[in-house]
Design a protein around this motif. Structure first.
Motif, PDB file in Angstrom:
ATOM      1  N   LEU A  16       0.898  -1.188  -0.045  1.00 42.41           N
ATOM      2  CA  LEU A  16      -0.132  -0.013  -0.065  1.00 42.41           C
ATOM      3  C   LEU A  16       0.649   1.243  -0.039  1.00 42.41           C
ATOM      4  O   LEU A  16       0.631   2.253  -0.798  1.00 42.41           O
ATOM      5  CB  LEU A  16      -0.945   0.075   1.275  1.00 42.41           C
ATOM      6  N   ASP A  17       1.858   1.439   0.655  1.00 49.21           N
ATOM      7  CA  ASP A  17       2.821   2.315   0.791  1.00 49.21           C
ATOM      8  C   ASP A  17       3.461   2.642  -0.608  1.00 49.21           C
ATOM      9  O   ASP A  17       3.678   3.691  -1.098  1.00 49.21           O
ATOM     10  CB  ASP A  17       4.032   2.196   1.610  1.00 49.21           C
ATOM     11  N   PHE A  18       3.829   1.617  -1.293  1.00 46.55           N
ATOM     12  CA  PHE A  18       4.464   1.815  -2.638  1.00 46.55           C
ATOM     13  C   PHE A  18       3.364   2.410  -3.388  1.00 46.55           C
ATOM     14  O   PHE A  18       3.858   3.164  -4.348  1.00 46.55           O
ATOM     15  CB  PHE A  18       5.023   0.171  -3.175  1.00 46.55           C
ATOM     16  N   LEU A  19       2.172   1.864  -3.569  1.00 50.57           N
ATOM     17  CA  LEU A  19       1.192   1.926  -4.453  1.00 50.57           C
ATOM     18  C   LEU A  19       0.820   3.590  -4.103  1.00 50.57           C
ATOM     19  O   LEU A  19       0.461   4.285  -5.126  1.00 50.57           O
ATOM     20  CB  LEU A  19       0.016   1.231  -4.417  1.00 50.57           C
ATOM     21  N   GLU A  46       8.931  -3.469  -6.529  1.00 49.08           N
ATOM     22  CA  GLU A  46       8.682  -4.989  -6.430  1.00 49.08           C
ATOM     23  C   GLU A  46      10.089  -5.544  -6.695  1.00 49.08           C
ATOM     24  O   GLU A  46      10.105  -6.893  -6.295  1.00 49.08           O
ATOM     25  CB  GLU A  46       7.750  -5.073  -7.530  1.00 49.08           C
ATOM     26  N   ASP A  47      10.915  -5.289  -7.431  1.00 51.41           N
ATOM     27  CA  ASP A  47      12.128  -6.155  -7.865  1.00 51.41           C
ATOM     28  C   ASP A  47      12.995  -6.324  -6.873  1.00 51.41           C
ATOM     29  O   ASP A  47      13.604  -7.238  -6.473  1.00 51.41           O
ATOM     30  CB  ASP A  47      12.892  -5.340  -9.222  1.00 51.41           C
ATOM     31  N   MET A  76      11.644   1.401  -1.358  1.00 46.95           N
ATOM     32  CA  MET A  76      10.874   2.193  -2.718  1.00 46.95           C
ATOM     33  C   MET A  76      12.203   3.098  -3.122  1.00 46.95           C
ATOM     34  O   MET A  76      12.763   3.739  -2.306  1.00 46.95           O
ATOM     35  CB  MET A  76       9.859   2.943  -2.607  1.00 46.95           C
ATOM     36  N   MET A  77      12.329   3.206  -4.582  1.00 46.98           N
ATOM     37  CA  MET A  77      13.269   4.106  -5.051  1.00 46.98           C
ATOM     38  C   MET A  77      12.607   4.983  -6.088  1.00 46.98           C
ATOM     39  O   MET A  77      11.693   4.106  -6.910  1.00 46.98           O
ATOM     40  CB  MET A  77      14.393   3.086  -5.613  1.00 46.98           C
ATOM     41  N   ILE A  78      12.746   6.248  -6.227  1.00 52.26           N
ATOM     42  CA  ILE A  78      12.090   7.155  -7.382  1.00 52.26           C
ATOM     43  C   ILE A  78      13.405   7.333  -8.287  1.00 52.26           C
ATOM     44  O   ILE A  78      14.339   7.725  -7.969  1.00 52.26           O
ATOM     45  CB  ILE A  78      11.857   8.368  -7.002  1.00 52.26           C
ATOM     46  N   ARG A 104      -4.553   2.083 -13.405  1.00 50.28           N
ATOM     47  CA  ARG A 104      -4.275   0.648 -12.999  1.00 50.28           C
ATOM     48  C   ARG A 104      -3.704   0.658 -11.453  1.00 50.28           C
ATOM     49  O   ARG A 104      -4.085  -0.251 -10.689  1.00 50.28           O
ATOM     50  CB  ARG A 104      -3.209   0.250 -13.644  1.00 50.28           C
ATOM     51  N   THR A 105      -3.060   1.835 -10.953  1.00 50.69           N
ATOM     52  CA  THR A 105      -2.402   1.896  -9.725  1.00 50.69           C
ATOM     53  C   THR A 105      -3.503   2.029  -8.733  1.00 50.69           C
ATOM     54  O   THR A 105      -3.460   1.439  -7.631  1.00 50.69           O
ATOM     55  CB  THR A 105      -1.436   2.842  -9.480  1.00 50.69           C
TER      56      THR A 105
END
Length: 130
Positions: A16-19, A46-47, A76-78, A104-105
């Motif tokens: 949820l944090d990622f999305l 995800e990777d 997470m990386m931006i 989609r997200t």
């Protein structure tokens, strides 16, 4: 066993944090769709999560605490997109693609929120016997 802080809940929360972050970055891209020189950004998670958890996939017994640690260590990386721009001003945002990815997200986010709700519903049913 910790019923409220298990790996399924931890993974769902991290997802949820990622999305949420992904929606924020996509919205920023759309908002800057007309900004000269702006380069689109994207979020990865995800990777790294898959890589961190792959060490437990070889049939080896894994402690729940080890899996929890790997879930929490997945960051997470931006990143800035290296895609070339077809526009003269150097902006490489494709607003149509970004809007589709945003939709989609948002659907993925709703699904994950429902998953967490369902987990707590099942726990409540077990506790109350209903």
């Amino acid at each position: 066993m910790d019923w409220l802080n298990n790996n399924a809940i931890n993974l769902s929360q991290k997802s949820l944090d990622f999305l949420w972050q992904k929606q924020r970055v996509i919205s920023e891209n759309v908002a800057n769709g007309d900004t000269p020189g702006y380069k689109a950004k994207y979020v990865t998670f995800e990777d790294e999560l898959r890589s961190n958890l792959s060490k437990f996939g070889n049939g080896q017994f894994a402690k729940s605490s080890d899996i929890a640690k790997e879930i929490q260590n997945s960051k997470m990386m931006i990143h800035q997109s290296d895609d070339e721009s077809i526009r003269m001003d150097g902006n490489n945002v494709n607003v149509d693609v970004e809007n589709v990815e945003l939709a989609r997200t948002q659907l993925q986010y709703q699904y994950m929120a429902n998953q967490i709700s369902d987990q707590f519903t099942r726990l409540r049913m077990v506790i109350t016997g209903e």
